[in-house]
Design a protein around this motif. Structure first.
Motif, PDB file in Angstrom:
ATOM      1  N   PRO A  12       0.829  -1.204   0.000  1.00 38.23           N
ATOM      2  CA  PRO A  12       0.000   0.000   0.000  1.00 38.23           C
ATOM      3  C   PRO A  12       0.864   1.255   0.000  1.00 38.23           C
ATOM      4  O   PRO A  12       1.994   1.251   0.513  1.00 38.23           O
ATOM      5  CB  PRO A  12      -0.795  -0.129   1.313  1.00 38.23           C
ATOM      6  CG  PRO A  12       0.030  -1.014   2.178  1.00 38.23           C
ATOM      7  CD  PRO A  12       0.706  -1.978   1.247  1.00 38.23           C
ATOM      8  N   LEU A  13       0.351   2.299  -0.597  1.00 39.25           N
ATOM      9  CA  LEU A  13       1.078   3.561  -0.638  1.00 39.25           C
ATOM     10  C   LEU A  13       0.903   4.321   0.668  1.00 39.25           C
ATOM     11  O   LEU A  13      -0.093   4.153   1.375  1.00 39.25           O
ATOM     12  CB  LEU A  13       0.578   4.413  -1.800  1.00 39.25           C
ATOM     13  CG  LEU A  13       0.723   3.819  -3.207  1.00 39.25           C
ATOM     14  CD1 LEU A  13       0.238   4.821  -4.254  1.00 39.25           C
ATOM     15  CD2 LEU A  13       2.161   3.402  -3.485  1.00 39.25           C
ATOM     16  N   VAL A  14       1.862   5.150   0.973  1.00 38.00           N
ATOM     17  CA  VAL A  14       1.780   6.057   2.116  1.00 38.00           C
ATOM     18  C   VAL A  14       2.132   7.450   1.622  1.00 38.00           C
ATOM     19  O   VAL A  14       2.766   7.619   0.566  1.00 38.00           O
ATOM     20  CB  VAL A  14       2.731   5.631   3.255  1.00 38.00           C
ATOM     21  CG1 VAL A  14       2.347   4.265   3.802  1.00 38.00           C
ATOM     22  CG2 VAL A  14       4.182   5.634   2.783  1.00 38.00           C
ATOM     23  N   GLY A  82       4.277   3.446  -7.143  1.00 36.28           N
ATOM     24  CA  GLY A  82       3.016   3.253  -7.838  1.00 36.28           C
ATOM     25  C   GLY A  82       3.067   3.903  -9.205  1.00 36.28           C
ATOM     26  O   GLY A  82       3.940   4.734  -9.484  1.00 36.28           O
ATOM     27  N   ILE A  83       2.140   3.515 -10.077  1.00 34.59           N
ATOM     28  CA  ILE A  83       2.097   4.046 -11.447  1.00 34.59           C
ATOM     29  C   ILE A  83       0.666   4.431 -11.781  1.00 34.59           C
ATOM     30  O   ILE A  83      -0.268   3.660 -11.534  1.00 34.59           O
ATOM     31  CB  ILE A  83       2.593   2.986 -12.457  1.00 34.59           C
ATOM     32  CG1 ILE A  83       4.017   2.528 -12.113  1.00 34.59           C
ATOM     33  CG2 ILE A  83       2.548   3.536 -13.883  1.00 34.59           C
ATOM     34  CD1 ILE A  83       4.480   1.318 -12.907  1.00 34.59           C
ATOM     35  N   LEU A 156      -5.698   2.964  -2.566  1.00 29.59           N
ATOM     36  CA  LEU A 156      -4.246   2.918  -2.734  1.00 29.59           C
ATOM     37  C   LEU A 156      -3.518   2.763  -1.411  1.00 29.59           C
ATOM     38  O   LEU A 156      -2.396   2.236  -1.367  1.00 29.59           O
ATOM     39  CB  LEU A 156      -3.746   4.184  -3.442  1.00 29.59           C
ATOM     40  CG  LEU A 156      -4.286   4.440  -4.843  1.00 29.59           C
ATOM     41  CD1 LEU A 156      -3.534   5.579  -5.503  1.00 29.59           C
ATOM     42  CD2 LEU A 156      -4.216   3.183  -5.706  1.00 29.59           C
ATOM     43  N   THR A 157      -4.127   3.227  -0.326  1.00 28.98           N
ATOM     44  CA  THR A 157      -3.456   3.179   0.978  1.00 28.98           C
ATOM     45  C   THR A 157      -4.001   2.091   1.882  1.00 28.98           C
ATOM     46  O   THR A 157      -3.494   1.898   2.987  1.00 28.98           O
ATOM     47  CB  THR A 157      -3.599   4.534   1.709  1.00 28.98           C
ATOM     48  OG1 THR A 157      -4.992   4.830   1.913  1.00 28.98           O
ATOM     49  CG2 THR A 157      -2.961   5.658   0.902  1.00 28.98           C
ATOM     50  N   CYS A 373     -15.378   5.723  -8.882  1.00 28.49           N
ATOM     51  CA  CYS A 373     -14.773   5.081  -7.723  1.00 28.49           C
ATOM     52  C   CYS A 373     -13.734   4.051  -8.152  1.00 28.49           C
ATOM     53  O   CYS A 373     -13.920   3.340  -9.135  1.00 28.49           O
ATOM     54  CB  CYS A 373     -15.842   4.408  -6.868  1.00 28.49           C
ATOM     55  SG  CYS A 373     -16.880   5.575  -5.976  1.00 28.49           S
ATOM     56  N   THR A 374     -12.672   3.978  -7.403  1.00 26.51           N
ATOM     57  CA  THR A 374     -11.610   3.020  -7.679  1.00 26.51           C
ATOM     58  C   THR A 374     -12.026   1.627  -7.234  1.00 26.51           C
ATOM     59  O   THR A 374     -12.719   1.458  -6.228  1.00 26.51           O
ATOM     60  CB  THR A 374     -10.323   3.445  -6.955  1.00 26.51           C
ATOM     61  OG1 THR A 374      -9.923   4.733  -7.454  1.00 26.51           O
ATOM     62  CG2 THR A 374      -9.192   2.457  -7.195  1.00 26.51           C
ATOM     63  N   MET A 375     -11.611   0.620  -7.993  1.00 26.46           N
ATOM     64  CA  MET A 375     -11.886  -0.776  -7.659  1.00 26.46           C
ATOM     65  C   MET A 375     -10.598  -1.583  -7.769  1.00 26.46           C
ATOM     66  O   MET A 375      -9.789  -1.342  -8.672  1.00 26.46           O
ATOM     67  CB  MET A 375     -12.956  -1.353  -8.585  1.00 26.46           C
ATOM     68  CG  MET A 375     -14.291  -0.647  -8.497  1.00 26.46           C
ATOM     69  SD  MET A 375     -15.545  -1.468  -9.492  1.00 26.46           S
ATOM     70  CE  MET A 375     -14.894  -1.165 -11.133  1.00 26.46           C
ATOM     71  N   ARG A 376     -10.446  -2.534  -6.868  1.00 25.70           N
ATOM     72  CA  ARG A 376      -9.270  -3.398  -6.837  1.00 25.70           C
ATOM     73  C   ARG A 376      -9.554  -4.634  -7.683  1.00 25.70           C
ATOM     74  O   ARG A 376     -10.345  -5.491  -7.303  1.00 25.70           O
ATOM     75  CB  ARG A 376      -8.971  -3.765  -5.389  1.00 25.70           C
ATOM     76  CG  ARG A 376      -7.673  -4.498  -5.171  1.00 25.70           C
ATOM     77  CD  ARG A 376      -7.432  -4.684  -3.682  1.00 25.70           C
ATOM     78  NE  ARG A 376      -7.079  -3.454  -3.038  1.00 25.70           N
ATOM     79  CZ  ARG A 376      -5.934  -3.222  -2.407  1.00 25.70           C
ATOM     80  NH1 ARG A 376      -5.018  -4.163  -2.348  1.00 25.70           N
ATOM     81  NH2 ARG A 376      -5.703  -2.061  -1.830  1.00 25.70           N
TER      82      ARG A 376
END
Length: 405
Positions: A12-14, A82-83, A156-157, A373-376
């Motif tokens: 995960p990003l921070v 991340g990209i 992302l986090t 909305c973002t989806m994984r």
């Protein structure tokens, strides 16, 4: 040959992490790009833009070699965590035969995009063992609402160790409303009150622990944090059900163009998400019929429709009510008004999936609409038409996926 495919979350990003920018598809407006960059910087990330993304060839952001090299180098760079893609449009499909999938597979990273980027998401889902993110590109972030950006940040986090956060989203009077968050405390409490607003709930904050409970729309299951996205209040359930599977899909036209290639999508054991823009109903019908004849829908466990912008759908509540009055919808349950094609695409989907006997839900706030909305992707999700939501449970360390090999 079938094999066990393990798909794990990337790190995960921070805040403070560096996110690299690639441009796999069309040329883009630099002003919009920089506005999107500012949105990402406001979230706390550092953005690295390789000079090569400003290249041009015809309608694409550079020739195939340049666009491919940027992606490979970003995955290889240990300083890039991340990209994110600059824009969709067209061009990503041209890169699939040149990408270094061994390199990419060995360097799992957050990768975000949608629309034409579906070609990359689909190819990666077949070749790499980590989750991907169907979410906004930088040029669309330039005009994105807060809920789109909040959803992106949450995904992302998010990690299994993070505090439970529910990011259910609905639309009220054309604006995005947020369903509040959950935090773990010593007991189950409600703070700020929960109010009913036009069929959905706005919550101050709610806090809970213990066994699975629902408090005013905010959910925490035991000690396992999860994230979720909910359909808007005018969503339509074409067939009810609750199923679990890996999430996959994306832009309908792009997926259809991968049929017959080495990157033909595999939707078995999946919750299939589809969206598109500017396609007339007969073209939607033709693409779905093509995919059905190619047996792509065999083994699908559930179907979720995102936004189909400028494709003949509008959101009149009376039409949604007519659909939702049918508990188990068959193609004969819905009679479209003779003078309207507002739900013609829903009718087409009903016919295509009528023989599959899987839950089908519309109105998901992802795609080319006002809320994206973002989806994984490539992750296990729970699709529930009763709550009209997708839920990503914390225990997503691996999932079983059948693959041709």
């Amino acid at each position: 040959m079938n094999s066990l495919f393990r798909s794990a979350p990337p790190h995960p990003l921070v805040k403070g992490d560096t996110i690299g920018v690639c441009a796999p598809s069309s040329i883009f407006d630099k002003t919009l790009l920089m506005k999107g960059v500012k949105k990402m910087e406001d979230l706390g990330f550092n953005i690295y833009i390789p000079e090569a993304v400003y290249s041009r060839k015809r309608y694409m952001a550079g020739d195939d070699a340049v666009r491919t090299r940027v992606i490979n180098e970003l995955f290889a760079d240990p300083s890039v965590k991340g990209i994110v893609c600059a824009r969709g449009g067209f061009g990503a499909i041209r890169l699939l035969e040149y990408l270094d999938f061994d390199l990419i597979s060995s360097n799992p990273k957050v990768f975000v995009g949608f629309s034409d980027i579906t070609a990359l998401l689909c190819a990666f889902s077949l070749k790499v063992p980590f989750h991907l993110f169907h979410g906004p590109v930088l040029t669309s972030m330039a005009v994105a609402c807060d809920k789109t950006m909040n959803s992106l940040y949450e995904h992302l986090t998010w990690s299994p160790e993070s505090v439970c956060s529910d990011i259910g989203v609905s639309q009220q009077n054309g604006e995005c409303q947020e369903i509040g968050g959950c935090q773990e405390i010593g007991g189950c409490q409600e703070i700020g009150g929960c109010q009913e607003i036009g069929g959905c709930q706005e919550i101050g904050e709610c806090q809970e622990i213990g066994e699975s409970q629902m408090i005013g729309g905010c959910q925490k299951i035991g000690d396992c944090p999860e994230i979720s996205v909910s359909c808007d209040p005018l969503s339509v359930v074409l067939r009810h059900g609750k199923v679990t599977g890996r999430l996959t899909g994306g832009n309908l036209a792009t997926l259809c163009h991968l049929i017959g290639t080495p990157f033909q999508p595999d939707f078995r054991e999946s919750i299939l998400f589809l969206e598109d823009i500017g396609e007339q109903p007969y073209k939607i019908d033709r693409m779905l019929s093509h995919m059905k004849l190619a047996s792509l829908f065999d083994g699908v466990r559930g179907v979720i429709l995102g936004s189909f912008e400028k494709c003949g759908i509008s959101g009149k509540k009376k039409e949604a009510d007519r659909f939702n009055s049918c508990v188990n919808v068959s193609s004969s349950c819905y009679e479209r008004p003779e003078d309207s094609d507002e739900y013609l695409i829903h009718e087409i989907f009903m016919e295509i999936f009528d023989s599959h006997d899987v839950p089908v839900m519309t109105g998901f706030p992802s795609g080319h609409g006002d809320v994206n909305c973002t989806m994984r992707f490539s992750a296990e999700v729970i699709m529930d038409t009763t709550t009209r939501s997708l839920r990503w449970p914390a225990d997503t360390s691996y999932i079983k996926i059948n693959r041709h090999g």
